[in-house]
Design an enzyme around this catalytic site. Structure first.
Site: not given
Lengths: 361, 361
Positions: A140, A182, A224, A234, A242, A245, A249, A262
């Site tokens: 990504k 993460e 991952k 995706e 996510n 997320h 976000h 983040h």
């Protein structure tokens, strides 16, 4: 050194994980096919590692691009400045871009590589724990738009990733924690054994223990890579990455990019997702508490900012990419070590989560 | 109506070629998978066809983006404005972008589709002859940079292309000629029979005869699709599609984008490539003359601007994408109907071509 392969047919690539890898330039050079290289980094990382990297590439025409540091600079304009250097220094289609930095540098460099002359090679050298376990796997790339994070970008795979754990020695503690957020995520969504390992080793990670960090990076990347190999673009499964997320976000957007890291926003977001999962009966109160405890031991927030209202959350979650045809979809836990995506959200329960996960004023 | 398939595995798509196709919305709607559509067009095309197209899409949430007209606006900034509309009108990942316009609109819309949320669907409705026979096949999308044309972009395939020959009725004669330049190119590089057909039918094309135009579009797309299917990402063979383009891009850059139409510059560029091919002994003087005659009958220039020096050509050709590791490569004719790429260029001969192909002052 560990070598992990991300399996994506003709776009497969290795991740090298170990100590002092920057002192082994052959790891890089065997992935460079032309005579030109452009290293993209930022103002904070440049004084630490840029000269060392460029010295090891003396056999090439090396250009340098030093971007301003931080998520607020992950914009189309800053991204476009990479092309100014590439073109004025006459880089052709066989050039290789090298991202030396965290997720912002990696995302922008990868996206520049995806678009320069419609696609040139790139290599990732993540310098933060977060980027080692997150953006270095999955392809990504992209930039933010004032109306949403990562709204403009591409799926684009690097030639290789060099995860040099030694670089983490210079990482500020807040950023170490953000990376651990993460890492905890992989335990929660797909790997309960790893979650238990994290409960037992969180203190070693927090003090920067190299073998512990190497193992955590490796296991995170494996998890991952496993998900990404099954769903590169995706279509479905990949959405479980996510977890936390969508809430996160919303927090980042409300606070302005860069005020919360983040990983910190994802930490609070995972606490919210775990809270909602508990309210739905998917995990026990004790499992919720273990999740919150692990986040707390990693110095991560488990509450949203006090000034964010539920209405603001809903509004901000409405422009998130995870919304399909206007319908809210969330990644939640089905059990410890297993995540699902669902659009069957009880709004009353969601309201309770907003109330429960709000910091005290 | 003819249906031509561009064969690119899971990225294959149909090109519909015929009259009054805009009155058959089902051709479009069967390729739209979500409920949202964003039509991107320009100031010149919008008054002609935008309302008609949007009416046929009344079952969808339709957004409109009207870009300024012309190659000089094929910039990152104008491109970025497409995202402002997509995000403020909350388009999600299942949206479909529809490019209604010529090559500039098609290239920018396709590139926006490639990058919006890392890739959404798009459909091309070319409104110029040039875009029907050129940019609608091959998936090249992108924008210009002050230092070079099409330097930023992506390979990205549409869901379908609707080549409605009826739309060409509104095309200015200069643009018709510019499209015929690319059509002549297919005859020169890959299809001698088609070249002969063009010699016999150029007058019909020039007066806008619909059956002749339909056949020329179909045969051009077939030729291009054939090359692209063998080399989607321009590894080698596909370069022959650039006959006349290296010279042509130099002319466009020197004159400022938009002063010469792309097809006009390619016309002069093909005359130069044919001239150099003749000097190398690949085609006869008579074949060179037939080439120049056909270009002339299509009202295309066969000379470079009088004020361009050989040194300027070399300088401008040096930043062209077709240069690999600093070495000049050109597409030339090996015979009528057969092109090759070569880096074995006799600079004295090239100088003679510059001299011979310069317009009188």
């Amino acid at each position: 050194m560990q070598v992990l392969t991300v399996n994506l047919d003709d776009r497969s690539y290795p991740i090298y994980i170990g100590e002092a890898l920057l002192s082994q330039p052959e790891l890089l050079t065997k992935h460079i096919r032309g005579r030109q290289v452009c290293v993209v980094t930022n103002e904070r990382v440049a004084p630490l590692y840029l000269d060392k990297l460029c010295e090891s590439l003396s056999a090439y025409q090396v250009s340098r691009v030093i971007l301003p540091d931080g998520e607020s600079h992950k914009t189309l304009d800053v991204w476009a400045s990479i092309f100014d250097t590439l073109l004025s220094e006459r880089h052709n289609r066989t050039t290789t871009l090298i991202a030396l930095g965290g997720g912002v540098v990696g995302d922008m460099t990868g996206f520049a590589a995806a678009c320069y002359q419609r696609g040139v090679d790139f290599i990732q050298i993540p310098t933060t724990l977060l980027s080692m376990v997150d953006s270095s796997v999955g392809g990504k790339t992209g930039v933010n738009h004032p109306l949403g994070k990562n709204m403009i970008g591409a799926f684009y795979q690097p030639q290789c990733v060099l995860a040099d754990i030694s670089l983490l020695a210079s990482l500020p503690p807040r950023e170490l924690s953000a990376g651990i957020a993460e890492i905890i995520k992989y335990g929660l969504i797909a790997d309960y054994d790893f979650f238990v390992w994290l409960e037992n080793n969180i203190d070693a990670l927090m003090r920067g223990d190299v073998p512990a960090l190497s193992y955590a990076v490796q296991r995170s990347c494996e998890n991952k890579a496993d998900v990404v190999a099954q769903d590169e673009r995706e279509g479905g499964l990949r959405a479980i990455l996510n977890l936390g997320h969508t809430f996160g976000h919303a927090i980042e957007t409300a606070q302005g990019y860069g005020n919360w890291l983040h990983g910190e926003a994802v930490g609070a977001g995972m606490a919210m997702a775990a809270d909602l999962s508990w309210r739905r009966g998917a995990i026990s109160a004790e499992e919720l508490q273990r999740t919150l405890d692990l986040l707390t031991r990693a110095n991560l927030p488990t509450k949203a900012p006090a000034d964010m209202t539920p209405a603001q959350f809903m509004e901000l979650m409405g422009v998130d990419k995870k919304v399909l045809d206007g319908r809210l979809r969330l990644v939640l836990l089905e059990a410890m070590g297993k995540a699902i995506t669902t659009s069957e959200i009880d709004l009353a329960m969601l309201q309770q989560t907003f109330d429960a996960c709000k910091a005290d004023t």
